[in-house]
Design a protein around this motif. Structure first.
Motif, mmCIF file in Angstrom:
data_model
loop_
_atom_site.group_PDB
_atom_site.id
_atom_site.type_symbol
_atom_site.label_atom_id
_atom_site.label_comp_id
_atom_site.label_asym_id
_atom_site.label_seq_id
_atom_site.Cartn_x
_atom_site.Cartn_y
_atom_site.Cartn_z
ATOM 1 N N GLU A 52 138.254 42.962 -11.926
ATOM 2 C CA GLU A 52 138.180 42.901 -13.390
ATOM 3 C C GLU A 52 139.195 41.925 -13.972
ATOM 4 O OE1 GLU A 52 138.569 45.854 -17.215
ATOM 5 O OE2 GLU A 52 137.883 46.694 -15.324
ATOM 6 N N VAL A 53 140.420 41.934 -13.448
ATOM 7 C CA VAL A 53 141.452 41.029 -13.946
ATOM 8 C C VAL A 53 141.180 39.607 -13.470
ATOM 9 C CG1 VAL A 53 143.917 40.470 -13.818
ATOM 10 C CG2 VAL A 53 143.201 42.834 -14.119
ATOM 11 N N GLY A 54 140.661 39.460 -12.278
ATOM 12 C CA GLY A 54 140.458 38.139 -11.699
ATOM 13 C C GLY A 54 139.284 37.361 -12.243
ATOM 14 N N GLN A 55 138.269 38.038 -12.763
ATOM 15 C CA GLN A 55 137.082 37.321 -13.249
ATOM 16 C C GLN A 55 137.413 36.278 -14.315
ATOM 17 O OE1 GLN A 55 134.347 40.500 -14.168
ATOM 18 N NE2 GLN A 55 133.320 40.275 -12.197
ATOM 19 N N PRO A 56 138.199 36.600 -15.348
ATOM 20 C CA PRO A 56 138.494 35.563 -16.351
ATOM 21 C C PRO A 56 139.354 34.419 -15.812
ATOM 22 C CG PRO A 56 139.040 37.749 -17.184
ATOM 23 C CD PRO A 56 138.713 37.897 -15.738
ATOM 24 N N LEU A 57 140.011 34.629 -14.665
ATOM 25 C CA LEU A 57 140.878 33.602 -14.089
ATOM 26 C C LEU A 57 140.237 32.914 -12.891
ATOM 27 C CD1 LEU A 57 144.271 35.557 -14.119
ATOM 28 C CD2 LEU A 57 143.460 33.891 -15.789
ATOM 29 N N GLY A 58 138.946 33.108 -12.704
ATOM 30 C CA GLY A 58 138.256 32.567 -11.537
ATOM 31 C C GLY A 58 138.349 31.055 -11.433
ATOM 32 N N GLU A 59 138.020 30.540 -10.271
ATOM 33 C CA GLU A 59 138.102 29.103 -9.990
ATOM 34 C C GLU A 59 137.304 28.254 -10.982
ATOM 35 O OE1 GLU A 59 139.913 27.295 -7.819
ATOM 36 O OE2 GLU A 59 140.937 29.136 -7.278
#
Length: 138
Positions: A52-59
């Motif tokens: 959930e936290v990583g999706q907005p910061l994805g590659e």
């Protein structure tokens, strides 16, 4: 290291009892450790937080960092539990993070100038070596 297990730490008595006694008792109650259902459930929830936290910061995202802030103020010295503390998101997700001062809370009778509050900058997972330094010039 002077101790090599939780049992040795508890036997030594060299820990802050008001803070850790309940935690250590709970930890000792799990006979099967990492194989227990509760442990596996907690690990699965940590994976959900990471996603959930990583999706907005994805590659493929243009975002380089995320920001979180303290949900509650710090407790007085001697308090043993702080719910919703800063730092837990990065710890659960396993993302690199840095805490920075962000000002002071509203003054109260116990804290006439307020108390320091901070914010946490979270980076992409495993991206510490790839930070675009040009975006962070001071």
């Amino acid at each position: 290291m002077p101790v090599h297990s939780l049992a040795e730490i508890i036997a030594s008595g060299q820990y802050h009892k008001p803070t850790l006694e309940k935690f250590f008792a709970a930890a000792q109650s799990y006979e099967d450790g990492p194989n227990s259902t509760d442990y596996k459930d907690r690990r699965m929830r940590m994976d959900e937080v990471r996603i959930e936290v990583g999706q907005p910061l994805g590659e493929k995202s243009s975002r380089r960092a995320g920001v979180s802030h303290q949900k509650c103020l710090v407790l007085p010295i001697g308090a043993t539990f702080q719910k919703d503390r800063t730092g837990i998101v990065a710890a659960l997700a396993g993302f690199p993070a840095i805490e920075v001062p962000a000002g002071f809370s509203t003054p109260t009778a116990d804290a006439p100038i307020g108390v320091p509050v901070g914010m946490e900058l979270l980076g992409r997972a495993w991206a510490g070596a790839r930070v675009d330094k040009a975006r962070f010039r001071f």
